[in-house]
Each structure stands twice: as C-alpha cells, then as structure tokens.
Design a protein around this motif. Sequence first.
Motif, PDB file in Angstrom:
ATOM      1  N   ARG A 196      27.182  20.997  -6.721  1.00 42.24           N
ATOM      2  CA  ARG A 196      25.911  21.552  -7.218  1.00 42.24           C
ATOM      3  C   ARG A 196      24.860  20.445  -7.356  1.00 42.24           C
ATOM      4  N   ASP A 197      25.258  19.320  -7.953  1.00 41.00           N
ATOM      5  CA  ASP A 197      24.304  18.225  -8.157  1.00 41.00           C
ATOM      6  C   ASP A 197      23.918  17.562  -6.833  1.00 41.00           C
ATOM      7  N   ILE A 198      24.875  17.463  -5.909  1.00 42.45           N
ATOM      8  CA  ILE A 198      24.573  16.845  -4.607  1.00 42.45           C
ATOM      9  C   ILE A 198      23.599  17.717  -3.812  1.00 42.45           C
ATOM     10  N   ILE A 199      23.816  19.028  -3.868  1.00 39.99           N
ATOM     11  CA  ILE A 199      22.922  19.933  -3.130  1.00 39.99           C
ATOM     12  C   ILE A 199      21.515  19.900  -3.733  1.00 39.99           C
ATOM     13  N   ALA A 200      21.436  19.840  -5.062  1.00 43.82           N
ATOM     14  CA  ALA A 200      20.120  19.713  -5.712  1.00 43.82           C
ATOM     15  C   ALA A 200      19.438  18.419  -5.258  1.00 43.82           C
ATOM     16  N   ALA A 201      20.217  17.337  -5.162  1.00 44.88           N
ATOM     17  CA  ALA A 201      19.659  16.059  -4.694  1.00 44.88           C
ATOM     18  C   ALA A 201      19.208  16.190  -3.240  1.00 44.88           C
ATOM     19  N   GLY A 202      19.977  16.931  -2.456  1.00 44.68           N
ATOM     20  CA  GLY A 202      19.629  17.137  -1.040  1.00 44.68           C
ATOM     21  C   GLY A 202      18.309  17.868  -0.896  1.00 44.68           C
ATOM     22  N   ILE A 203      18.103  18.877  -1.731  1.00 46.14           N
ATOM     23  CA  ILE A 203      16.847  19.639  -1.678  1.00 46.14           C
ATOM     24  C   ILE A 203      15.664  18.729  -2.040  1.00 46.14           C
ATOM     25  N   ARG A 204      15.934  17.739  -2.902  1.00 47.76           N
ATOM     26  CA  ARG A 204      14.885  16.751  -3.235  1.00 47.76           C
ATOM     27  C   ARG A 204      14.766  15.661  -2.172  1.00 47.76           C
ATOM     28  N   GLY A 205      15.609  15.715  -1.116  1.00 43.88           N
ATOM     29  CA  GLY A 205      15.540  14.716  -0.044  1.00 43.88           C
ATOM     30  C   GLY A 205      16.324  13.455  -0.341  1.00 43.88           C
ATOM     31  N   GLN A 206      17.293  13.536  -1.306  1.00 41.29           N
ATOM     32  CA  GLN A 206      17.996  12.313  -1.722  1.00 41.29           C
ATOM     33  C   GLN A 206      19.427  12.183  -1.186  1.00 41.29           C
ATOM     34  N   SER A 207      19.886  13.162  -0.405  1.00 47.08           N
ATOM     35  CA  SER A 207      21.221  13.003   0.183  1.00 47.08           C
ATOM     36  C   SER A 207      21.181  13.396   1.662  1.00 47.08           C
ATOM     37  N   PRO A 208      20.553  12.533   2.468  1.00 50.74           N
ATOM     38  CA  PRO A 208      20.286  12.883   3.874  1.00 50.74           C
ATOM     39  C   PRO A 208      21.547  13.167   4.696  1.00 50.74           C
ATOM     40  N   TYR A 209      22.625  12.406   4.490  1.00 47.98           N
ATOM     41  CA  TYR A 209      23.840  12.614   5.285  1.00 47.98           C
ATOM     42  C   TYR A 209      24.442  13.997   4.998  1.00 47.98           C
ATOM     43  N   GLU A 212      22.306  16.755   6.598  1.00 48.81           N
ATOM     44  CA  GLU A 212      22.443  16.809   8.059  1.00 48.81           C
ATOM     45  C   GLU A 212      23.794  17.407   8.480  1.00 48.81           C
ATOM     46  N   HIS A 213      24.873  17.035   7.776  1.00 43.21           N
ATOM     47  CA  HIS A 213      26.207  17.432   8.229  1.00 43.21           C
ATOM     48  C   HIS A 213      26.791  18.664   7.542  1.00 43.21           C
ATOM     49  N   PHE A 214      26.380  18.929   6.312  1.00 45.83           N
ATOM     50  CA  PHE A 214      27.011  20.040   5.577  1.00 45.83           C
ATOM     51  C   PHE A 214      26.003  21.073   5.063  1.00 45.83           C
ATOM     52  N   GLY A 215      24.717  20.703   4.996  1.00 44.21           N
ATOM     53  CA  GLY A 215      23.696  21.640   4.529  1.00 44.21           C
ATOM     54  C   GLY A 215      23.854  21.968   3.056  1.00 44.21           C
ATOM     55  N   THR A 216      23.371  23.146   2.662  1.00 36.26           N
ATOM     56  CA  THR A 216      23.380  23.499   1.236  1.00 36.26           C
ATOM     57  C   THR A 216      24.487  24.496   0.905  1.00 36.26           C
ATOM     58  N   ASN A 217      25.453  24.632   1.820  1.00 32.70           N
ATOM     59  CA  ASN A 217      26.579  25.547   1.560  1.00 32.70           C
ATOM     60  C   ASN A 217      27.648  24.827   0.734  1.00 32.70           C
ATOM     61  N   ALA A 232      29.102   6.950   4.346  1.00 30.41           N
ATOM     62  CA  ALA A 232      27.989   6.881   5.299  1.00 30.41           C
ATOM     63  C   ALA A 232      26.709   6.340   4.661  1.00 30.41           C
ATOM     64  N   GLY A 233      26.730   6.110   3.321  1.00 26.60           N
ATOM     65  CA  GLY A 233      25.589   5.446   2.682  1.00 26.60           C
ATOM     66  C   GLY A 233      24.674   6.332   1.857  1.00 26.60           C
ATOM     67  N   ASP A 234      25.087   7.570   1.542  1.00 25.16           N
ATOM     68  CA  ASP A 234      24.275   8.403   0.645  1.00 25.16           C
ATOM     69  C   ASP A 234      24.424   7.876  -0.793  1.00 25.16           C
ATOM     70  N   LYS A 235      23.467   7.037  -1.202  1.00 26.52           N
ATOM     71  CA  LYS A 235      23.575   6.333  -2.495  1.00 26.52           C
ATOM     72  C   LYS A 235      23.545   7.273  -3.696  1.00 26.52           C
ATOM     73  N   VAL A 237      24.518  10.351  -3.791  1.00 31.74           N
ATOM     74  CA  VAL A 237      25.805  11.047  -3.853  1.00 31.74           C
ATOM     75  C   VAL A 237      26.814  10.162  -4.583  1.00 31.74           C
ATOM     76  N   GLU A 238      26.804   8.889  -4.247  1.00 30.14           N
ATOM     77  CA  GLU A 238      27.726   7.960  -4.917  1.00 30.14           C
ATOM     78  C   GLU A 238      27.449   7.911  -6.423  1.00 30.14           C
ATOM     79  N   GLN A 239      26.164   7.855  -6.779  1.00 29.18           N
ATOM     80  CA  GLN A 239      25.812   7.841  -8.220  1.00 29.18           C
ATOM     81  C   GLN A 239      26.315   9.093  -8.922  1.00 29.18           C
ATOM     82  N   ILE A 240      26.156  10.242  -8.270  1.00 29.64           N
ATOM     83  CA  ILE A 240      26.587  11.515  -8.874  1.00 29.64           C
ATOM     84  C   ILE A 240      28.098  11.496  -9.116  1.00 29.64           C
TER      85      ILE A 240
END
Length: 325
Positions: A196-209, A212-217, A232-235, A237-240
């Motif tokens: 949930r937190d990673i997808i929220a970060a993705g919507i904010r543009g903070q988890s590009p990998y 690109e590879h998994f989307g918001t599902n 792959a370097g999603d910083k 995501v690592e923090q979360i």
Amino acid sequence: MAGKKIAIGVDFGATKIMAAALDKKLNILSRVKIRTKAERGPKDTAERMASLAREAATSAGFDLDDIGYVGVGAPGPLNPEEGVILSAPNLGWEKVPLKKMLEADLKVPVVVDNDVNMGTYGEYVAGAAKGKMLVVGIFPGSGIGGGIIIDGKVIHGASGAAGEVGHIIVDPGGALCGCGRRGCVETVASRIAIARDIIAAGIRGQSPYVMEHFGTNMQKLKSSSIAEAIAAGDKVVEQIVRYAARMVGLAASDICNTLSPDCVVLGGGLVEAMPDLFLKEVYKGIQDFTMPAISPYVEVAVAQLGDDAVAVGAAENARIFLKEE
Ligand SMILES: [Zn+2]
C-alpha cells in the motif's frame, strides 16, 4: 508411535496444503502438495487432506499401517485441545472439527494446532531456535503471525490464541486492521501494508522501478518483487521496507520487555525475500526499544526450515501431545 515407523506433518495454508512423511529423528522422507480450494468446504478439504497424508506415506515407500500419527498446522484461531478451527477468515470457515474429521478418515491420532505456532515450534526443534529457552517467532507475510515457546512448550494461553504478535498496536488510531482494531503492527509492516505504501509512493513518482514493472496492482507486488525493486535502486521502497521492519522490532520489544526471550526467530515471505534487511532492522528496533537490562540477551535469527517448518513442528508437536516415544 510404538511399532510404527513414520509420522505425517501437514502444513495447511489458505492457498496450498503440504504433507510430509517424517522418521523418528524428524528427517523428511517425502513431501506432497495440493491446492487448498477451501471454498469447496471443510468436508471436501478434509478428505483431500487425508488422501494427501496417505500419499506422503506411500511416496516415502511406506504402507498406511506404518503411520503412527498426524500433526496438522492450520490457520486459527483454533482450539488445540479439541482440534477445532474456531474461525479462519481467509478460509471462510467457522467451527470446523478438523481433528475428528481426519481421525474418522485416517484411523490414526491427529493433533491440530495453529500454523504459526507450529512454524515457530519447527524452528525450535530443528531449525534456527534449536535448544533455546524462550523463543518468539514472528512471520511477516500477507499478515503477521507469531508464536511463543517457553521451556519447550508452545504457549496457547486461556483463549488458545496466544502469540498474536501481529496485533500488537504500534500506532494507536492508525490504519484499520483485519481484526477490527486500528494500528496493529500488521497494518504497518505486513506485505499488504508495505505494498500500500509503495503504491502510494509510486503515484507520487517515487518508486519508478515498481511502477514500470508491477504498476499499481497490489496483488502483483509480491515479497520477491519488492526485493527486486530495492535491488534495482528504488530508494523510497527501501525506506518503506526498513521502516516496516523497524516497527516489527518495536512490536517485538514489547514481548522482549515482558518475557525476556533468548531468541526471536523471523520467517515468512518478506523475511525470506529480504533476510539481511529484516534481520538488521528488527534487531535495531529491538535494541532501541527494549530495556538495557534485557536487550543484550535477545538473539535475532532468520528461520532455517523454510516451507518445511510447519510440517516438522506439527509432527513433533503431535508426538509430544500424544505422549508417544
Ligand atoms: Zn489487528
């Protein structure tokens, strides 16, 4: 198991059931698996579970007469004395007398206990917590399960449901939990909470990998995908994930302060995918939040038995429960 040669351990999960044949030294002689299909109902599932137990024996080269007893680790809460599953939300079952159903079919004694208790017990008898005095098992996956063992005994408590580590509250008034309360560590640090937190970060543009590879599902964001994104370097995501693991350490510290364990054993999908990260952050969390008089005695270890832990623990637990040799 006088005269009998093998025990059967069963790991009864929401998606799959695994049965293993074990000898008296807890060596695994065979493993067989089926999909659970709990929606077909308890009767059908119990019948297929009994068949699977027989298949575990025959595929290890034994006859059905060689089975001494069967131990099952099942989703709870349940009554371990009577082997009744009281309610298992992820199976959609209520008040299922699994022990009786299996005994009627298999004609050998069956012992049913909670799956995470049995996973923790498996690690105690044959894995990462072998020989420890007071063991706390914590298994973060889609939820967070736990188990407590004191002087070799699985602790069930007055309700039978002791060890629900995932429902220690770390954020009063926080997100709604499956148990109906708010802010349990499961709402902060389970795979679902992390996704949930990673997808929220993705919507904010903070988890590009991840985007690109998994989307918001959320279903696609498995523990292995989360590990892949960190590598792959999603910083962010690592923090979360590091924060989530630290919160598992915070929850664990409540138990450490209360019980002073010599071993906290970590397992489950998230830990299997990222063992080093979890070990380090949970250890730090425990060190930060546990009293200095207690914290030096707590060892944190990663589970060693993987998918075998529940079957091994259930088989040995059945032996002890039935007072077999
Ligand atoms: Zn809860």
